[in-house]
Design a protein around this motif. Structure first.
Motif, PDB file in Angstrom:
ATOM      1  N   ALA A 143       1.872 -10.229  -6.754  1.00 28.32           N
ATOM      2  CA  ALA A 143       1.740  -8.791  -6.557  1.00 28.32           C
ATOM      3  C   ALA A 143       0.651  -8.516  -5.539  1.00 28.32           C
ATOM      4  CB  ALA A 143       1.402  -8.105  -7.882  1.00 28.32           C
ATOM      5  N   VAL A 144       0.862  -7.515  -4.712  1.00 28.88           N
ATOM      6  CA  VAL A 144      -0.153  -7.023  -3.791  1.00 28.88           C
ATOM      7  C   VAL A 144      -0.574  -5.652  -4.305  1.00 28.88           C
ATOM      8  CG1 VAL A 144      -0.634  -6.263  -1.444  1.00 28.88           C
ATOM      9  CG2 VAL A 144       0.748  -8.306  -1.833  1.00 28.88           C
ATOM     10  N   LEU A 145      -1.789  -5.578  -4.846  1.00 27.76           N
ATOM     11  CA  LEU A 145      -2.292  -4.317  -5.408  1.00 27.76           C
ATOM     12  C   LEU A 145      -3.046  -3.573  -4.322  1.00 27.76           C
ATOM     13  CD1 LEU A 145      -3.579  -5.652  -8.859  1.00 27.76           C
ATOM     14  CD2 LEU A 145      -1.316  -4.767  -8.260  1.00 27.76           C
ATOM     15  N   ASN A 146      -2.305  -2.840  -3.538  1.00 23.42           N
ATOM     16  CA  ASN A 146      -2.898  -2.182  -2.376  1.00 23.42           C
ATOM     17  C   ASN A 146      -1.968  -1.067  -1.922  1.00 23.42           C
ATOM     18  OD1 ASN A 146      -4.062  -1.495   0.091  1.00 23.42           O
ATOM     19  ND2 ASN A 146      -4.655  -3.586   0.546  1.00 23.42           N
ATOM     20  N   ALA A 147      -2.544   0.119  -1.759  1.00 21.82           N
ATOM     21  CA  ALA A 147      -1.739   1.255  -1.323  1.00 21.82           C
ATOM     22  C   ALA A 147      -1.934   1.585   0.149  1.00 21.82           C
ATOM     23  CB  ALA A 147      -2.087   2.487  -2.167  1.00 21.82           C
ATOM     24  N   SER A 148      -2.741   0.794   0.861  1.00 20.50           N
ATOM     25  CA  SER A 148      -3.023   1.071   2.263  1.00 20.50           C
ATOM     26  C   SER A 148      -1.925   0.499   3.160  1.00 20.50           C
ATOM     27  CB  SER A 148      -4.367   0.464   2.660  1.00 20.50           C
ATOM     28  OG  SER A 148      -4.232  -0.934   2.856  1.00 20.50           O
ATOM     29  N   PRO A 149      -1.919   0.879   4.440  1.00 21.14           N
ATOM     30  CA  PRO A 149      -0.931   0.323   5.372  1.00 21.14           C
ATOM     31  C   PRO A 149      -1.036  -1.187   5.526  1.00 21.14           C
ATOM     32  CG  PRO A 149      -1.927   2.304   6.288  1.00 21.14           C
ATOM     33  CD  PRO A 149      -2.713   1.967   5.059  1.00 21.14           C
ATOM     34  N   HIS A 150      -2.213  -1.752   5.214  1.00 19.44           N
ATOM     35  CA  HIS A 150      -2.385  -3.200   5.338  1.00 19.44           C
ATOM     36  C   HIS A 150      -1.576  -3.967   4.289  1.00 19.44           C
ATOM     37  CE1 HIS A 150      -5.508  -2.558   8.286  1.00 19.44           C
ATOM     38  NE2 HIS A 150      -6.150  -1.778   7.454  1.00 19.44           N
ATOM     39  N   ALA A 151      -1.138  -3.285   3.232  1.00 19.91           N
ATOM     40  CA  ALA A 151      -0.388  -3.959   2.174  1.00 19.91           C
ATOM     41  C   ALA A 151       0.890  -4.581   2.710  1.00 19.91           C
ATOM     42  CB  ALA A 151      -0.082  -2.974   1.052  1.00 19.91           C
ATOM     43  N   ALA A 152       1.556  -3.874   3.613  1.00 21.15           N
ATOM     44  CA  ALA A 152       2.813  -4.389   4.160  1.00 21.15           C
ATOM     45  C   ALA A 152       2.586  -5.646   4.980  1.00 21.15           C
ATOM     46  CB  ALA A 152       3.486  -3.312   5.013  1.00 21.15           C
ATOM     47  N   VAL A 153       1.474  -5.685   5.713  1.00 19.83           N
ATOM     48  CA  VAL A 153       1.159  -6.866   6.517  1.00 19.83           C
ATOM     49  C   VAL A 153       0.890  -8.058   5.613  1.00 19.83           C
ATOM     50  CG1 VAL A 153      -0.454  -7.845   8.190  1.00 19.83           C
ATOM     51  CG2 VAL A 153       0.246  -5.447   8.382  1.00 19.83           C
ATOM     52  N   LEU A 154       0.087  -7.844   4.574  1.00 21.09           N
ATOM     53  CA  LEU A 154      -0.217  -8.929   3.639  1.00 21.09           C
ATOM     54  C   LEU A 154       1.051  -9.417   2.949  1.00 21.09           C
ATOM     55  CD1 LEU A 154      -2.130 -10.757   2.107  1.00 21.09           C
ATOM     56  CD2 LEU A 154      -2.671  -8.839   0.584  1.00 21.09           C
ATOM     57  N   ALA A 155       1.917  -8.486   2.572  1.00 17.17           N
ATOM     58  CA  ALA A 155       3.166  -8.871   1.917  1.00 17.17           C
ATOM     59  C   ALA A 155       4.027  -9.743   2.823  1.00 17.17           C
ATOM     60  CB  ALA A 155       3.930  -7.621   1.496  1.00 17.17           C
ATOM     61  N   ARG A 156       4.120  -9.386   4.093  1.00 15.51           N
ATOM     62  CA  ARG A 156       4.899 -10.190   5.040  1.00 15.51           C
ATOM     63  C   ARG A 156       4.288 -11.578   5.213  1.00 15.51           C
ATOM     64  NH1 ARG A 156       8.289  -7.674   8.662  1.00 15.51           N
ATOM     65  NH2 ARG A 156       8.827  -9.817   9.215  1.00 15.51           N
ATOM     66  N   MET A 157       2.960 -11.655   5.206  1.00 13.40           N
ATOM     67  CA  MET A 157       2.295 -12.946   5.342  1.00 13.40           C
ATOM     68  C   MET A 157       2.602 -13.863   4.154  1.00 13.40           C
ATOM     69  SD  MET A 157      -1.387 -11.584   6.733  1.00 13.40           S
ATOM     70  CE  MET A 157      -2.216 -13.148   6.601  1.00 13.40           C
ATOM     71  N   LEU A 158       2.785 -13.265   2.981  1.00 12.46           N
ATOM     72  CA  LEU A 158       3.014 -14.048   1.767  1.00 12.46           C
ATOM     73  C   LEU A 158       4.482 -14.402   1.534  1.00 12.46           C
ATOM     74  CD1 LEU A 158       0.573 -12.128  -0.593  1.00 12.46           C
ATOM     75  CD2 LEU A 158       0.397 -14.550   0.015  1.00 12.46           C
ATOM     76  N   GLU A 159       5.379 -13.815   2.302  1.00  6.52           N
ATOM     77  CA  GLU A 159       6.811 -14.046   2.083  1.00  6.52           C
ATOM     78  C   GLU A 159       7.213 -15.523   2.130  1.00  6.52           C
ATOM     79  OE1 GLU A 159       8.972 -11.563   4.736  1.00  6.52           O
ATOM     80  OE2 GLU A 159       8.719  -9.749   3.536  1.00  6.52           O
ATOM     81  N   PRO A 160       6.693 -16.340   3.082  1.00  3.57           N
ATOM     82  CA  PRO A 160       7.087 -17.755   3.084  1.00  3.57           C
ATOM     83  C   PRO A 160       6.491 -18.551   1.926  1.00  3.57           C
ATOM     84  CG  PRO A 160       6.261 -17.062   5.237  1.00  3.57           C
ATOM     85  CD  PRO A 160       5.870 -16.003   4.267  1.00  3.57           C
ATOM     86  N   VAL A 161       5.512 -17.990   1.247  1.00  4.01           N
ATOM     87  CA  VAL A 161       4.803 -18.713   0.182  1.00  4.01           C
ATOM     88  C   VAL A 161       5.391 -18.393  -1.184  1.00  4.01           C
ATOM     89  CG1 VAL A 161       2.568 -19.081  -0.933  1.00  4.01           C
ATOM     90  CG2 VAL A 161       2.688 -18.688   1.542  1.00  4.01           C
ATOM     91  N   ALA A 162       5.522 -17.103  -1.493  1.00  2.01           N
ATOM     92  CA  ALA A 162       5.936 -16.667  -2.821  1.00  2.01           C
ATOM     93  C   ALA A 162       7.447 -16.503  -2.917  1.00  2.01           C
ATOM     94  CB  ALA A 162       5.251 -15.343  -3.161  1.00  2.01           C
ATOM     95  N   SER A 163       7.969 -16.562  -4.151  1.00  2.92           N
ATOM     96  CA  SER A 163       9.399 -16.313  -4.356  1.00  2.92           C
ATOM     97  C   SER A 163       9.726 -14.833  -4.226  1.00  2.92           C
ATOM     98  CB  SER A 163       9.822 -16.808  -5.744  1.00  2.92           C
ATOM     99  OG  SER A 163       9.117 -16.104  -6.765  1.00  2.92           O
ATOM    100  N   GLU A 164       8.731 -13.987  -4.517  1.00  2.00           N
ATOM    101  CA  GLU A 164       8.898 -12.546  -4.419  1.00  2.00           C
ATOM    102  C   GLU A 164       7.522 -11.918  -4.256  1.00  2.00           C
ATOM    103  OE1 GLU A 164      10.936  -8.866  -6.969  1.00  2.00           O
ATOM    104  OE2 GLU A 164      10.541 -10.807  -7.914  1.00  2.00           O
ATOM    105  N   VAL A 165       7.441 -10.892  -3.435  1.00  2.00           N
ATOM    106  CA  VAL A 165       6.177 -10.174  -3.234  1.00  2.00           C
ATOM    107  C   VAL A 165       6.375  -8.722  -3.631  1.00  2.00           C
ATOM    108  CG1 VAL A 165       4.330  -9.555  -1.641  1.00  2.00           C
ATOM    109  CG2 VAL A 165       5.567 -11.711  -1.323  1.00  2.00           C
ATOM    110  N   LEU A 166       5.623  -8.282  -4.622  1.00  2.00           N
ATOM    111  CA  LEU A 166       5.727  -6.918  -5.128  1.00  2.00           C
ATOM    112  C   LEU A 166       4.507  -6.129  -4.673  1.00  2.00           C
ATOM    113  CD1 LEU A 166       6.698  -7.861  -8.789  1.00  2.00           C
ATOM    114  CD2 LEU A 166       8.255  -7.233  -6.944  1.00  2.00           C
ATOM    115  N   VAL A 167       4.720  -5.060  -3.924  1.00  2.00           N
ATOM    116  CA  VAL A 167       3.621  -4.197  -3.486  1.00  2.00           C
ATOM    117  C   VAL A 167       3.488  -3.059  -4.495  1.00  2.00           C
ATOM    118  CG1 VAL A 167       2.716  -2.733  -1.664  1.00  2.00           C
ATOM    119  CG2 VAL A 167       4.019  -4.794  -1.086  1.00  2.00           C
ATOM    120  N   ILE A 168       2.318  -2.983  -5.114  1.00  2.00           N
ATOM    121  CA  ILE A 168       2.087  -2.025  -6.197  1.00  2.00           C
ATOM    122  C   ILE A 168       0.841  -1.200  -5.914  1.00  2.00           C
ATOM    123  CG2 ILE A 168       1.674  -1.787  -8.685  1.00  2.00           C
ATOM    124  CD1 ILE A 168       3.024  -4.508  -9.066  1.00  2.00           C
ATOM    125  N   ASP A 169       0.936   0.072  -6.084  1.00  2.00           N
ATOM    126  CA  ASP A 169      -0.215   0.951  -5.946  1.00  2.00           C
ATOM    127  C   ASP A 169      -1.166   0.673  -7.112  1.00  2.00           C
ATOM    128  OD1 ASP A 169      -2.066   3.051  -5.914  1.00  2.00           O
ATOM    129  OD2 ASP A 169      -0.596   4.501  -5.205  1.00  2.00           O
TER     130      ASP A 169
END
Length: 277
Positions: A143-169
């Motif tokens: 999970a990415v616990l972040n509501a800022s625009p940077h959350a999407a960047v971090l989520a994309r960075m983690l895509e090759p690592v994790a099976s699923e990336v959940l962005v949560i406020d």
């Protein structure tokens, strides 16, 4: 009179001490015992030390520095730093110490989102840096616990690592509960999400109340403004590690390897300044 006093016993300060010791400069390192990664048990992305306990890295570093008899290490907190005539005065342990140069390596303190249970897992299954902790969650949801625009960047960075990336406020999370295989995030809507780990974006502050006396220039990020060699806006004062941000960088580099490099460069600059003086 010391050639240099280093304030902070993390990787940046220890590297500066080692470099100054190898140049036979009379150096004092003051360590308050407060470390940003105090809750971390396994440091990563550091060549030859990948997975080692940060406390063990500090112990090894101190043992190596002990071989250089011009360097002294004291476990003491600094209460003040001021310029005094042609020197700098450092107050620590009830003593006034004088030095030609001060290297600030105090690090920063993090403040996490106010979610119950989150802080208990900080540095383990809750992290900030995907380069330092992402691989440990490989093949599992995060999970990415972040509501800022940077959350999407971090989520994309983690895509090759994790099976699923959940962005949560973070405001949607009621509580974080640890499990044997990760975390369970209880949401305010009554649902729950199970993940291997979570990435949170803490706010941070420079750890050193005494710095206000020096009136050092800061970057918009809040970090101390330096040049590439750690020189600050006050003559004889250098800043390294997490608290420093050179003009050519968009922000401070929160990295063990970068802290080591910064500590070495500042120590080199100190030695050069002593020769020029």
């Amino acid at each position: 009179m010391y050639d240099a006093i280093i304030i902070g016993g993390g990787p940046a300060g220890l590297q500066a001490a080692l470099t100054l010791g190898r140049m036979h400069r009379r150096t004092l390192l003051l360590d308050s015992g407060e470390y940003r990664n105090a809750t971390v048990r396994h440091a990563h992305n550091l060549l030859t030390n990948d997975g080692r306990d940060p406390a063990e890295i500090r112990r090894i570093a101190r043992a190596e520095i002990a071989a250089y008899d011009t360097v002294e290490i004291r476990d003491a907190a600094v209460t003040g730093v001021e310029r005094e005539d042609n020197a700098l005065r450092v107050d620590a342990g009830g003593e006034a110490l004088r030095t030609h140069a001060v290297i600030l390596a105090t690090g920063v303190a993090d403040e996490l989102p106010p979610i119950p249970g989150l802080a208990a897992h900080w540095g383990d299954t809750v992290a900030n840096c995907p380069f330092c902790h992402g691989h440990e969650f490989a093949g599992r949801p995060v999970a990415v616990l972040n509501a800022s625009p940077h959350a999407a960047v971090l989520a994309r960075m983690l895509e090759p690592v994790a099976s699923e990336v959940l962005v949560i406020d973070p405001a949607a999370v009621r509580e974080v509960v640890g499990r044997d295989d990760g975390l369970r995030l209880h949401l305010h809507d009554g649902s729950a999400v199970e993940v291997a780990g979570a990435f949170a974006a803490p706010t941070w502050r420079v750890r050193a109340a005494f710095l206000d006396r020096l009136d050092l220039l800061r970057q918009d990020s809040g970090a101390l403004r330096t040049d590439a060699f750690g020189r600050t806006s006050v003559e004889g004062v250098y800043a390294v590690g997490d608290i420093a941000q050179p003009d050519h960088l968009p922000g401070p580099l929160f990295s063990l390897a970068a802290a080591l490099a910064g500590g070495q460069l500042a120590a080199v600059a100190v030695v050069q300044s002593l020769v020029m003086d």
